[in-house]
Design an enzyme around this catalytic site. Structure first.
Site, PDB file in Angstrom:
ATOM      1  N   GLU A 135      13.285  62.312  38.986  1.00 28.00           N
ATOM      2  CA  GLU A 135      13.992  63.580  38.757  1.00 28.00           C
ATOM      3  C   GLU A 135      13.008  64.736  38.726  1.00 28.00           C
ATOM      4  O   GLU A 135      11.931  64.623  38.134  1.00 28.00           O
ATOM      5  CB  GLU A 135      14.761  63.480  37.435  1.00 28.00           C
ATOM      6  CG  GLU A 135      16.088  64.187  37.447  1.00 28.00           C
ATOM      7  CD  GLU A 135      17.097  63.556  38.399  1.00 28.00           C
ATOM      8  OE1 GLU A 135      17.201  64.060  39.545  1.00 28.00           O
ATOM      9  OE2 GLU A 135      17.767  62.593  38.010  1.00 28.00           O
TER      10      GLU A 135
ATOM     11  N   THR B 102      11.269  65.704  41.097  1.00 30.61           N
ATOM     12  CA  THR B 102      10.098  65.375  41.905  1.00 30.61           C
ATOM     13  C   THR B 102      10.303  65.798  43.357  1.00 30.61           C
ATOM     14  O   THR B 102       9.344  65.891  44.114  1.00 30.61           O
ATOM     15  CB  THR B 102       9.838  63.851  41.885  1.00 30.61           C
ATOM     16  OG1 THR B 102      11.068  63.193  42.140  1.00 30.61           O
ATOM     17  CG2 THR B 102       9.282  63.403  40.549  1.00 30.61           C
TER      18      THR B 102
ATOM     19  N   GLY C  55      29.654  70.657  38.465  1.00 31.83           N
ATOM     20  CA  GLY C  55      28.811  70.862  37.278  1.00 31.83           C
ATOM     21  C   GLY C  55      28.521  69.590  36.506  1.00 31.83           C
ATOM     22  O   GLY C  55      27.999  69.643  35.401  1.00 31.83           O
TER      23      GLY C  55
ATOM     24  N   SER D  40      26.259  66.459  42.418  1.00 35.35           N
ATOM     25  CA  SER D  40      26.007  67.067  43.701  1.00 35.35           C
ATOM     26  C   SER D  40      27.253  67.286  44.559  1.00 35.35           C
ATOM     27  O   SER D  40      27.272  66.965  45.749  1.00 35.35           O
ATOM     28  CB  SER D  40      25.000  66.222  44.461  1.00 35.35           C
ATOM     29  OG  SER D  40      24.279  67.054  45.260  1.00 35.35           O
TER      30      SER D  40
ATOM     31  N   SER E  67      28.129  70.022  45.617  1.00 34.54           N
ATOM     32  CA  SER E  67      27.812  71.026  46.640  1.00 34.54           C
ATOM     33  C   SER E  67      27.207  70.376  47.894  1.00 34.54           C
ATOM     34  O   SER E  67      27.621  70.690  49.018  1.00 34.54           O
ATOM     35  CB  SER E  67      26.885  72.100  46.091  1.00 34.54           C
ATOM     36  OG  SER E  67      25.735  71.529  45.538  1.00 34.54           O
TER      37      SER E  67
ATOM     38  N   GLU F  58      22.017  75.392  51.818  1.00 34.32           N
ATOM     39  CA  GLU F  58      21.925  75.569  50.360  1.00 34.32           C
ATOM     40  C   GLU F  58      20.811  76.564  49.984  1.00 34.32           C
ATOM     41  O   GLU F  58      21.006  77.445  49.160  1.00 34.32           O
ATOM     42  CB  GLU F  58      21.651  74.203  49.708  1.00 34.32           C
ATOM     43  CG  GLU F  58      21.519  74.242  48.219  1.00 34.32           C
ATOM     44  CD  GLU F  58      22.832  74.026  47.473  1.00 34.32           C
ATOM     45  OE1 GLU F  58      23.620  73.169  47.886  1.00 34.32           O
ATOM     46  OE2 GLU F  58      23.050  74.725  46.463  1.00 34.32           O
TER      47      GLU F  58
ATOM     48  N   ASP G  34      19.495  65.641  47.499  1.00 37.40           N
ATOM     49  CA  ASP G  34      20.961  65.527  47.499  1.00 37.40           C
ATOM     50  C   ASP G  34      21.515  65.430  48.922  1.00 37.40           C
ATOM     51  O   ASP G  34      22.336  64.568  49.227  1.00 37.40           O
ATOM     52  CB  ASP G  34      21.588  66.727  46.774  1.00 37.40           C
ATOM     53  CG  ASP G  34      21.077  66.869  45.350  1.00 37.40           C
ATOM     54  OD1 ASP G  34      20.472  65.903  44.844  1.00 37.40           O
ATOM     55  OD2 ASP G  34      21.275  67.934  44.755  1.00 37.40           O
TER      56      ASP G  34
HETATM   57  C1  GLA Z   1      19.213  69.177  41.697  1.00 36.35           C
HETATM   58  C2  GLA Z   1      18.620  69.551  43.049  1.00 36.35           C
HETATM   59  C3  GLA Z   1      17.802  68.390  43.617  1.00 36.35           C
HETATM   60  C4  GLA Z   1      16.788  67.887  42.589  1.00 36.35           C
HETATM   61  C5  GLA Z   1      17.451  67.642  41.243  1.00 36.35           C
HETATM   62  C6  GLA Z   1      16.448  67.303  40.173  1.00 36.35           C
HETATM   63  O1  GLA Z   1      20.160  68.161  41.852  1.00 36.35           O
HETATM   64  O2  GLA Z   1      19.647  69.891  43.959  1.00 36.35           O
HETATM   65  O3  GLA Z   1      17.176  68.799  44.798  1.00 36.35           O
HETATM   66  O4  GLA Z   1      15.721  68.781  42.469  1.00 36.35           O
HETATM   67  O5  GLA Z   1      18.191  68.768  40.809  1.00 36.35           O
HETATM   68  O6  GLA Z   1      15.831  66.088  40.453  1.00 36.35           O
END
Ligand code: GLA
Length: 351
Positions: free
Chosen positions: A14, A16, A96, A100, A102, A134, A146
Protein backbone atom coordinates in the site's frame (compact mmCIF):
# COMPACT_ATOMS: atom_id res chain seq x y z
CA UNK A 1 -23.67 -6.32 -24.66
CA UNK A 2 -22.99 -5.64 -20.97
CA UNK A 3 -19.49 -4.85 -19.74
CA UNK A 4 -18.57 -5.96 -16.20
CA UNK A 5 -15.76 -4.00 -14.66
CA UNK A 6 -14.60 -5.20 -11.23
CA UNK A 7 -13.55 -3.31 -8.13
CA UNK A 8 -10.20 -4.15 -6.62
CA UNK A 9 -8.81 -5.07 -3.24
CA UNK A 10 -5.13 -5.17 -2.41
CA UNK A 11 -3.63 -7.98 -0.40
CA UNK A 12 -0.49 -6.00 0.41
CA UNK A 13 1.71 -3.24 -1.00
CA UNK A 14 0.00 0.00 0.00
CA UNK A 15 1.23 3.45 -0.99
CA UNK A 16 4.07 1.83 -2.90
CA UNK A 17 2.68 2.17 -6.45
CA UNK A 18 3.75 5.81 -6.83
CA UNK A 19 7.12 4.99 -5.26
CA UNK A 20 8.39 2.50 -7.85
CA UNK A 21 7.38 -0.31 -5.51
CA UNK A 22 5.56 -3.64 -5.50
CA UNK A 23 1.84 -4.29 -5.10
CA UNK A 24 -0.23 -7.46 -4.84
CA UNK A 25 -3.84 -6.57 -5.67
CA UNK A 26 -6.72 -8.61 -7.04
CA UNK A 27 -10.07 -7.79 -8.60
CA UNK A 28 -13.27 -8.65 -6.71
CA UNK A 29 -16.54 -10.06 -7.97
CA UNK A 30 -18.38 -6.78 -7.52
CA UNK A 31 -18.86 -4.84 -10.68
CA UNK A 32 -19.66 -1.60 -12.39
CA UNK A 33 -21.98 -2.72 -15.20
CA UNK A 34 -21.95 -0.73 -18.38
CA UNK A 35 -24.26 -0.89 -21.38
CA UNK A 36 -23.47 1.08 -24.48
CA UNK A 37 -25.03 1.76 -27.85
CA UNK A 38 -24.31 4.15 -30.71
CA UNK A 39 -26.29 7.39 -30.58
CA UNK A 40 -26.29 10.77 -32.27
CA UNK A 41 -25.19 12.62 -29.11
CA UNK A 42 -22.98 11.65 -26.16
CA UNK A 43 -25.18 10.59 -23.25
CA UNK A 44 -24.36 8.84 -20.00
CA UNK A 45 -26.81 7.78 -17.31
CA UNK A 46 -25.98 6.57 -13.79
CA UNK A 47 -28.47 4.36 -11.99
CA UNK A 48 -26.93 5.33 -8.62
CA UNK A 49 -27.03 9.08 -9.27
CA UNK A 50 -30.44 8.60 -10.96
CA UNK A 51 -29.21 11.16 -13.39
CA UNK A 52 -28.25 11.42 -17.02
CA UNK A 53 -25.76 13.83 -18.52
CA UNK A 54 -25.58 14.82 -22.16
CA UNK A 55 -22.32 16.29 -23.33
CA UNK A 56 -21.30 17.86 -26.61
CA UNK A 57 -18.08 19.42 -25.46
CA UNK A 58 -15.43 17.11 -24.09
CA UNK A 59 -14.86 19.18 -20.98
CA UNK A 60 -14.80 18.53 -17.26
CA UNK A 61 -18.11 18.61 -15.43
CA UNK A 62 -16.73 17.96 -11.92
CA UNK A 63 -19.10 15.03 -11.58
CA UNK A 64 -18.92 11.23 -11.89
CA UNK A 65 -19.39 11.70 -15.65
CA UNK A 66 -15.79 12.95 -15.86
CA UNK A 67 -14.52 9.35 -15.66
CA UNK A 68 -16.37 8.66 -18.91
CA UNK A 69 -15.70 11.98 -20.63
CA UNK A 70 -12.02 11.70 -19.67
CA UNK A 71 -11.85 8.26 -21.27
CA UNK A 72 -13.28 9.64 -24.52
CA UNK A 73 -10.69 12.42 -24.48
CA UNK A 74 -7.77 10.09 -23.71
CA UNK A 75 -8.83 7.49 -26.29
CA UNK A 76 -8.99 10.22 -28.94
CA UNK A 77 -5.59 11.56 -27.92
CA UNK A 78 -4.19 8.10 -28.61
CA UNK A 79 -5.67 8.20 -32.10
CA UNK A 80 -8.80 6.11 -31.53
CA UNK A 81 -11.96 7.37 -33.14
CA UNK A 82 -14.91 7.66 -30.75
CA UNK A 83 -18.42 8.19 -32.12
CA UNK A 84 -21.28 9.40 -29.86
CA UNK A 85 -22.89 6.82 -27.62
CA UNK A 86 -25.62 6.28 -25.11
CA UNK A 87 -24.10 4.69 -21.98
CA UNK A 88 -25.86 3.34 -18.93
CA UNK A 89 -23.94 2.66 -15.71
CA UNK A 90 -25.12 0.56 -12.80
CA UNK A 91 -22.67 -0.10 -9.98
CA UNK A 92 -22.48 -2.62 -7.14
CA UNK A 93 -19.36 -0.91 -5.83
CA UNK A 94 -19.80 1.46 -2.94
CA UNK A 95 -18.07 4.80 -3.55
CA UNK A 96 -15.48 5.86 -1.00
CA UNK A 97 -15.05 2.34 0.36
CA UNK A 98 -11.51 2.09 -0.99
CA UNK A 99 -12.48 -0.47 -3.64
CA UNK A 100 -11.60 1.70 -6.59
CA UNK A 101 -15.00 2.33 -8.10
CA UNK A 102 -13.39 5.11 -10.16
CA UNK A 103 -10.84 2.86 -11.87
CA UNK A 104 -13.61 0.32 -12.50
CA UNK A 105 -15.67 2.99 -14.23
CA UNK A 106 -12.75 4.31 -16.29
CA UNK A 107 -11.52 0.94 -17.48
CA UNK A 108 -15.07 -0.33 -18.02
CA UNK A 109 -16.10 2.75 -20.01
CA UNK A 110 -12.95 2.50 -22.14
CA UNK A 111 -13.53 -1.19 -22.77
CA UNK A 112 -17.18 -0.61 -23.71
CA UNK A 113 -16.31 2.24 -26.08
CA UNK A 114 -13.55 0.17 -27.70
CA UNK A 115 -15.94 -2.75 -28.24
CA UNK A 116 -18.56 -0.46 -29.76
CA UNK A 117 -15.99 1.03 -32.14
CA UNK A 118 -14.59 -2.37 -33.07
CA UNK A 119 -11.17 -1.82 -31.50
CA UNK A 120 -9.32 -4.56 -29.68
CA UNK A 121 -7.19 -2.41 -27.41
CA UNK A 122 -4.48 -4.33 -25.53
CA UNK A 123 -5.32 -4.46 -21.83
CA UNK A 124 -2.09 -2.82 -20.73
CA UNK A 125 -2.82 0.08 -23.04
CA UNK A 126 -6.37 0.31 -21.70
CA UNK A 127 -4.96 0.51 -18.16
CA UNK A 128 -2.54 3.23 -19.23
CA UNK A 129 -5.30 5.24 -20.91
CA UNK A 130 -7.48 4.93 -17.79
CA UNK A 131 -4.57 6.01 -15.61
CA UNK A 132 -3.99 9.05 -17.84
CA UNK A 133 -7.70 9.85 -17.54
CA UNK A 134 -7.53 9.80 -13.73
CA UNK A 135 -4.32 11.81 -13.45
CA UNK A 136 -4.60 14.27 -16.31
CA UNK A 137 -8.36 14.70 -16.75
CA UNK A 138 -9.95 13.98 -13.36
CA UNK A 139 -6.88 15.38 -11.61
CA UNK A 140 -6.05 12.74 -8.97
CA UNK A 141 -2.34 11.89 -8.90
CA UNK A 142 -2.81 8.19 -8.19
CA UNK A 143 -0.42 5.33 -8.97
CA UNK A 144 -1.08 2.63 -11.57
CA UNK A 145 -2.27 -0.19 -9.29
CA UNK A 146 -6.03 0.28 -9.61
CA UNK A 147 -6.29 0.63 -13.39
CA UNK A 148 -3.86 -2.24 -13.99
CA UNK A 149 -5.81 -4.51 -11.68
CA UNK A 150 -9.21 -3.75 -13.17
CA UNK A 151 -7.87 -4.27 -16.71
CA UNK A 152 -5.58 -7.26 -16.15
CA UNK A 153 -6.62 -9.28 -13.09
CA UNK A 154 -7.13 -13.02 -13.36
CA UNK A 155 -9.74 -15.19 -11.64
CA UNK A 156 -8.40 -17.04 -8.57
CA UNK A 157 -5.16 -15.03 -8.58
CA UNK A 158 -3.58 -11.94 -7.15
CA UNK A 159 -1.41 -9.86 -9.43
CA UNK A 160 2.16 -9.12 -8.45
CA UNK A 161 2.99 -5.86 -10.17
CA UNK A 162 6.34 -4.11 -10.19
CA UNK A 163 5.31 -0.49 -10.68
CA UNK A 164 8.84 0.48 -11.75
CA UNK A 165 9.17 -1.88 -14.71
CA UNK A 166 5.41 -2.51 -15.05
CA UNK A 167 6.12 -6.21 -15.26
CA UNK A 168 3.51 -8.39 -13.63
CA UNK A 169 2.83 -12.01 -12.87
CA UNK A 170 -0.19 -13.88 -11.58
CA UNK A 171 0.01 -15.49 -8.16
CA UNK A 172 -2.51 -18.22 -7.35
CA UNK A 173 -4.53 -17.64 -4.17
CA UNK A 174 -5.33 -21.17 -3.03
CA UNK A 175 -7.83 -20.26 -0.36
CA UNK A 176 -8.64 -23.73 0.99
CA UNK A 177 -10.31 -23.14 4.32
CA UNK A 178 -9.15 -19.53 4.31
CA UNK A 179 -11.40 -16.66 3.35
CA UNK A 180 -10.94 -13.04 2.47
CA UNK A 181 -13.41 -10.47 3.75
CA UNK A 182 -13.71 -6.75 3.28
CA UNK A 183 -15.17 -4.68 6.08
CA UNK A 184 -16.38 -1.22 5.12
CA UNK A 185 -15.66 1.11 8.05
CA UNK A 186 -18.37 3.45 6.79
CA UNK A 187 -16.08 6.45 7.13
CA UNK A 188 -14.50 8.54 4.45
CA UNK A 189 -12.44 11.41 5.74
CA UNK A 190 -12.72 14.50 3.62
CA UNK A 191 -9.01 15.14 3.99
CA UNK A 192 -8.32 11.97 2.01
CA UNK A 193 -7.41 13.53 -1.33
CA UNK A 194 -5.22 16.32 -0.07
CA UNK A 195 -3.49 14.01 2.42
CA UNK A 196 -2.84 11.52 -0.41
CA UNK A 197 -1.12 14.21 -2.45
CA UNK A 198 0.79 15.31 0.64
CA UNK A 199 2.12 11.77 1.13
CA UNK A 200 3.34 11.72 -2.47
CA UNK A 201 5.09 14.99 -1.94
CA UNK A 202 6.67 13.80 1.31
CA UNK A 203 8.00 10.69 -0.41
CA UNK A 204 9.51 12.84 -3.15
CA UNK A 205 11.18 15.02 -0.54
CA UNK A 206 12.51 12.00 1.34
CA UNK A 207 14.12 10.78 -1.90
CA UNK A 208 15.80 14.13 -2.43
CA UNK A 209 17.14 14.11 1.14
CA UNK A 210 18.59 10.64 0.57
CA UNK A 211 19.98 11.78 -2.75
CA UNK A 212 18.26 8.93 -4.63
CA UNK A 213 16.31 8.87 -7.87
CA UNK A 214 14.06 5.96 -7.03
CA UNK A 215 12.90 4.16 -3.90
CA UNK A 216 14.20 1.01 -5.53
CA UNK A 217 17.74 2.17 -4.72
CA UNK A 218 16.92 2.92 -1.10
CA UNK A 219 17.95 0.70 1.82
CA UNK A 220 16.76 0.91 5.42
CA UNK A 221 20.17 2.27 6.31
CA UNK A 222 19.62 5.21 3.96
CA UNK A 223 16.23 5.77 5.54
CA UNK A 224 17.53 5.86 9.09
CA UNK A 225 19.94 8.63 8.13
CA UNK A 226 17.11 11.02 7.17
CA UNK A 227 17.20 13.84 9.59
CA UNK A 228 13.47 14.67 9.63
CA UNK A 229 11.21 12.46 11.68
CA UNK A 230 8.12 12.61 9.47
CA UNK A 231 9.97 12.02 6.20
CA UNK A 232 11.98 9.23 7.78
CA UNK A 233 8.82 7.41 8.79
CA UNK A 234 7.24 7.86 5.34
CA UNK A 235 10.33 6.39 3.68
CA UNK A 236 10.51 3.60 6.25
CA UNK A 237 7.00 2.57 5.34
CA UNK A 238 7.79 2.38 1.63
CA UNK A 239 10.96 0.33 2.07
CA UNK A 240 9.52 -2.09 4.63
CA UNK A 241 6.23 -2.45 2.74
CA UNK A 242 8.12 -3.56 -0.37
CA UNK A 243 9.90 -6.18 1.74
CA UNK A 244 6.56 -7.35 3.10
CA UNK A 245 5.18 -7.77 -0.43
CA UNK A 246 8.12 -10.00 -1.35
CA UNK A 247 7.74 -12.00 1.86
CA UNK A 248 4.02 -12.41 1.14
CA UNK A 249 4.87 -13.77 -2.31
CA UNK A 250 7.03 -16.50 -0.83
CA UNK A 251 4.54 -17.25 1.94
CA UNK A 252 1.84 -17.75 -0.72
CA UNK A 253 4.01 -20.27 -2.56
CA UNK A 254 3.64 -22.62 0.40
CA UNK A 255 0.09 -21.47 1.29
CA UNK A 256 1.41 -20.19 4.60
CA UNK A 257 -1.57 -18.00 5.48
CA UNK A 258 -0.51 -17.61 9.10
CA UNK A 259 2.54 -15.78 7.86
CA UNK A 260 0.59 -13.80 5.25
CA UNK A 261 -1.75 -12.70 8.06
CA UNK A 262 1.16 -11.58 10.23
CA UNK A 263 2.49 -9.52 7.31
CA UNK A 264 -0.93 -7.90 6.88
CA UNK A 265 -0.91 -6.78 10.51
CA UNK A 266 2.64 -5.46 10.13
CA UNK A 267 1.57 -3.57 7.03
CA UNK A 268 -1.27 -2.02 9.00
CA UNK A 269 0.99 -0.91 11.85
CA UNK A 270 3.32 0.74 9.38
CA UNK A 271 0.44 2.45 7.55
CA UNK A 272 -0.84 3.63 10.93
CA UNK A 273 2.41 4.72 12.58
CA UNK A 274 4.84 5.49 9.76
CA UNK A 275 2.62 6.58 6.90
CA UNK A 276 -0.24 7.86 9.07
CA UNK A 277 -3.08 7.04 6.72
CA UNK A 278 -5.28 5.12 9.15
CA UNK A 279 -7.94 6.58 11.45
CA UNK A 280 -9.40 5.77 14.86
CA UNK A 281 -12.40 3.87 13.46
CA UNK A 282 -10.22 1.54 11.39
CA UNK A 283 -7.71 1.10 14.23
CA UNK A 284 -10.59 0.09 16.48
CA UNK A 285 -11.55 -2.65 13.99
CA UNK A 286 -7.96 -3.91 13.76
CA UNK A 287 -7.51 -3.95 17.55
CA UNK A 288 -10.61 -6.09 17.88
CA UNK A 289 -9.57 -8.51 15.13
CA UNK A 290 -6.12 -8.95 16.71
CA UNK A 291 -7.76 -10.63 19.72
CA UNK A 292 -9.56 -13.20 17.56
CA UNK A 293 -7.86 -16.58 17.00
CA UNK A 294 -9.85 -17.23 13.81
CA UNK A 295 -8.32 -14.14 12.18
CA UNK A 296 -4.93 -14.54 10.49
CA UNK A 297 -4.43 -10.87 9.80
CA UNK A 298 -5.99 -7.62 8.64
CA UNK A 299 -5.11 -4.15 7.49
CA UNK A 300 -6.52 -0.96 6.02
CA UNK A 301 -6.77 -1.18 2.23
CA UNK A 302 -6.45 1.45 -0.53
CA UNK A 303 -5.60 5.11 0.00
CA UNK A 304 -6.77 5.09 3.63
CA UNK A 305 -8.34 7.75 5.89
CA UNK A 306 -11.32 5.42 6.32
CA UNK A 307 -12.53 3.05 3.62
CA UNK A 308 -12.20 -0.69 4.02
CA UNK A 309 -10.25 -3.29 5.95
CA UNK A 310 -9.11 -6.51 4.32
CA UNK A 311 -9.32 -9.56 6.60
CA UNK A 312 -7.78 -12.97 6.13
CA UNK A 313 -9.62 -15.43 8.35
CA UNK A 314 -11.08 -18.86 8.89
CA UNK A 315 -14.58 -19.55 7.65
CA UNK A 316 -16.29 -18.94 11.00
CA UNK A 317 -15.35 -15.27 10.80
CA UNK A 318 -18.92 -14.00 10.18
CA UNK A 319 -19.75 -14.87 13.80
CA UNK A 320 -16.81 -12.80 15.05
CA UNK A 321 -17.95 -10.02 12.77
CA UNK A 322 -21.36 -10.00 14.48
CA UNK A 323 -19.71 -9.09 17.81
CA UNK A 324 -17.45 -6.52 16.23
CA UNK A 325 -20.41 -4.92 14.51
CA UNK A 326 -22.19 -4.48 17.83
CA UNK A 327 -19.15 -2.95 19.52
CA UNK A 328 -18.50 -0.62 16.60
CA UNK A 329 -22.08 0.56 16.65
CA UNK A 330 -21.85 1.28 20.38
CA UNK A 331 -18.60 3.17 19.95
CA UNK A 332 -19.17 5.09 16.71
CA UNK A 333 -22.88 4.79 15.89
CA UNK A 334 -21.98 3.48 12.42
CA UNK A 335 -23.24 0.24 10.93
CA UNK A 336 -20.35 -1.90 9.72
CA UNK A 337 -20.78 -3.81 6.48
CA UNK A 338 -18.87 -6.88 5.45
CA UNK A 339 -18.57 -8.99 2.33
CA UNK A 340 -16.63 -12.09 1.45
CA UNK A 341 -14.56 -11.56 -1.68
CA UNK A 342 -13.21 -13.87 -4.38
CA UNK A 343 -10.47 -12.96 -6.83
CA UNK A 344 -12.17 -12.11 -10.13
CA UNK A 345 -10.95 -11.73 -13.68
CA UNK A 346 -10.43 -8.21 -15.06
CA UNK A 347 -12.99 -6.31 -17.17
CA UNK A 348 -15.08 -8.54 -19.46
CA UNK A 349 -18.24 -8.43 -21.57
CA UNK A 350 -21.32 -10.63 -21.86
CA UNK A 351 -23.20 -10.52 -25.14
C1 GLA B 1 -5.31 4.69 -4.13
C2 GLA B 1 -4.60 4.97 -5.44
C3 GLA B 1 -3.62 3.85 -5.78
C4 GLA B 1 -2.69 3.56 -4.59
C5 GLA B 1 -3.49 3.40 -3.31
C6 GLA B 1 -2.59 3.28 -2.10
O1 GLA B 1 -6.14 3.57 -4.26
O2 GLA B 1 -5.53 5.11 -6.49
O3 GLA B 1 -2.89 4.19 -6.92
O4 GLA B 1 -1.73 4.57 -4.47
O5 GLA B 1 -4.37 4.48 -3.09
O6 GLA B 1 -1.84 2.11 -2.17
Amino acid sequence: MVVYSPGRANLIGEHTDYNDGYVLPFAIKRYVKIEIQPSNVFKVYSEQAKRGIQFNKLEKTNSWADYVIGMVVKLMERGYEVRPFDMRIDSELPMGAGLSSSAALEVGAGYAIARMMGYDIPRVELAEIAHACEVEFVGVRCGIMDQYTVALAREGHAMFLDTLTKEYKYVPLRLDGVKIFLIDSGVKHELGNSEYNKRRYECERALILMNKKSFREVSLEDVEKIDDDVLKRRARHVVTENERVLKTLSALETDNFQLVGKLLYESHYSLRDNFEVSCSEVDFIISYLETQPSVYGARIVGAGFGGSVIVLAESEFPEVFGHLKEKYWQRFGIELKMMEVYPSEGVFAHE
